[in-house]
Scaffold this active site. Sequence first.
Site, short mmCIF file in Angstrom:
data_model
loop_
_atom_site.label_atom_id
_atom_site.label_comp_id
_atom_site.label_asym_id
_atom_site.label_seq_id
_atom_site.Cartn_x
_atom_site.Cartn_y
_atom_site.Cartn_z
N GLU A 133 -52.81 3.88 39.01
CA GLU A 133 -52.90 3.38 37.92
C GLU A 133 -54.82 2.67 37.43
O GLU A 133 -55.51 2.78 38.38
CB GLU A 133 -52.86 1.90 38.58
N ASP A 182 -44.21 6.91 34.15
CA ASP A 182 -43.27 5.74 33.35
C ASP A 182 -45.06 4.88 32.23
O ASP A 182 -45.50 4.11 32.63
CB ASP A 182 -43.37 4.32 34.04
N1 SAM Z 1 -44.29 1.99 36.46
C1 SAM Z 1 -44.31 0.75 36.60
C2 SAM Z 1 -43.10 0.66 37.14
O1 SAM Z 1 -41.45 0.74 36.95
O2 SAM Z 1 -42.74 -1.04 38.10
C3 SAM Z 1 -45.00 0.59 35.54
C4 SAM Z 1 -46.37 0.62 34.75
S1 SAM Z 1 -46.58 0.20 33.20
C5 SAM Z 1 -45.05 0.58 32.31
C6 SAM Z 1 -47.18 1.10 32.88
C7 SAM Z 1 -48.70 1.40 33.84
O3 SAM Z 1 -49.47 2.57 33.18
C8 SAM Z 1 -50.18 -0.24 33.62
O4 SAM Z 1 -49.97 -0.59 34.45
C9 SAM Z 1 -51.11 0.44 33.10
O5 SAM Z 1 -52.21 -0.01 33.05
C10 SAM Z 1 -51.12 1.80 33.31
N2 SAM Z 1 -51.87 3.01 32.82
C11 SAM Z 1 -51.80 3.46 31.05
N3 SAM Z 1 -52.47 4.60 31.24
C12 SAM Z 1 -52.75 4.72 32.88
C13 SAM Z 1 -53.13 6.77 32.88
N4 SAM Z 1 -54.00 7.38 32.07
N5 SAM Z 1 -53.58 6.93 33.80
C14 SAM Z 1 -52.49 5.57 35.43
N6 SAM Z 1 -52.07 4.44 34.74
C15 SAM Z 1 -52.25 3.93 33.65
#
Ligand code: SAM
Length: 308
Positions: A133, A182
């Site tokens: 995250e 995701d």
């Molecule tokens: N997978 C989670 C669930 O189903 O409960 C929801 C995730 S949410 C759609 C996407 C998350 O990815 C966000 O919290 C965002 O901060 C994080 N994020 C965005 N770009 C990222 C990256 N390059 N690496 C890791 N995390 C990232």
Amino acid sequence: MFSYRHAFHAGNHADVLKHTALIAVLRHMTQKDTALNVFDTHAGAGLYRLDGDYAQTSGEAANGYLKLVEALANAAKNGTDKNAPPTHPALQDYLDLVASFNKGVSHTVYPGSPFIIHNLLQGRDRDRLKLFELHPTDAKTLRANIAQLEAGRLVTVDQEDSFEALKKFLPPPSRRALVLCDPSYEMKTDYARVVGMMTDAVKRFATGTYMVWYPIIPRPEAHDLPRKLKTLAVREGRPWLNATLTVKSSKLTTDDEGEVVRPGLPASGVFVINPPHTLKATLVGALGQAAKFLAQDKNKAFEVESGG
Ligand code: SAM
């Protein structure tokens, strides 16, 4: 820094699709005792309050998880349609798992993917769950939430850019893995980065199971993503599955004052490379019911396509 926070969207129709599919995939993969590595590349904060400010502001769970709970409760109470099929087992599994985070009949807590995965790995000491995250606030909340599980070496949290970091962990020592990808797709470049990450991952570890969630919105990059993932799977000779859930029209409308109203997210999909052989039949049944209960207009639909 990006501004997407999953707390606004937790429990929406996209989460219903993604988490129902995730549970079905993991139920299958945990039938074997052999150690399993699970990577959640975009983990979010882990746990969400449906009665908190974020969720109340957007009200998205009201058109997703909460709507499903209410519709099924009403169907059971009325019992008018004797021919109505019972809740599909995979949808019931999803509802029961979410309900297990709540006391009694309240529905105030919604588990994100890290907690759903952890729940399904319980009692499997050799498995490992790695959570990525990048957002500092969500990473901090995620760490605090995970600490409460006292899961020790089973779960680790990395505040890293997973598009870059995942490669360090593939292939995993267990040679059995699920990667859930995701992203928020807040940045247009995420679409290309997903394809890049999956291309690299499948080359490093061809037999892993890879699950990518994507929005279905009128944007060329979004439209192309499942097509590019399918090309990848076919080129590498891997089986694939693409499941979509639509709850309303994607057309712009106008309100009483003539202002253009955007529809919000009308539909989304999950693309799985190396899916369990049981997944197609499971999702056809579960999404058929979900589409019926979550429909916001007559444009409700679901599709499950597979190949390889
Ligand atoms: N997978 C989670 C669930 O189903 O409960 C929801 C995730 S949410 C759609 C996407 C998350 O990815 C966000 O919290 C965002 O901060 C994080 N994020 C965005 N770009 C990222 C990256 N390059 N690496 C890791 N995390 C990232």
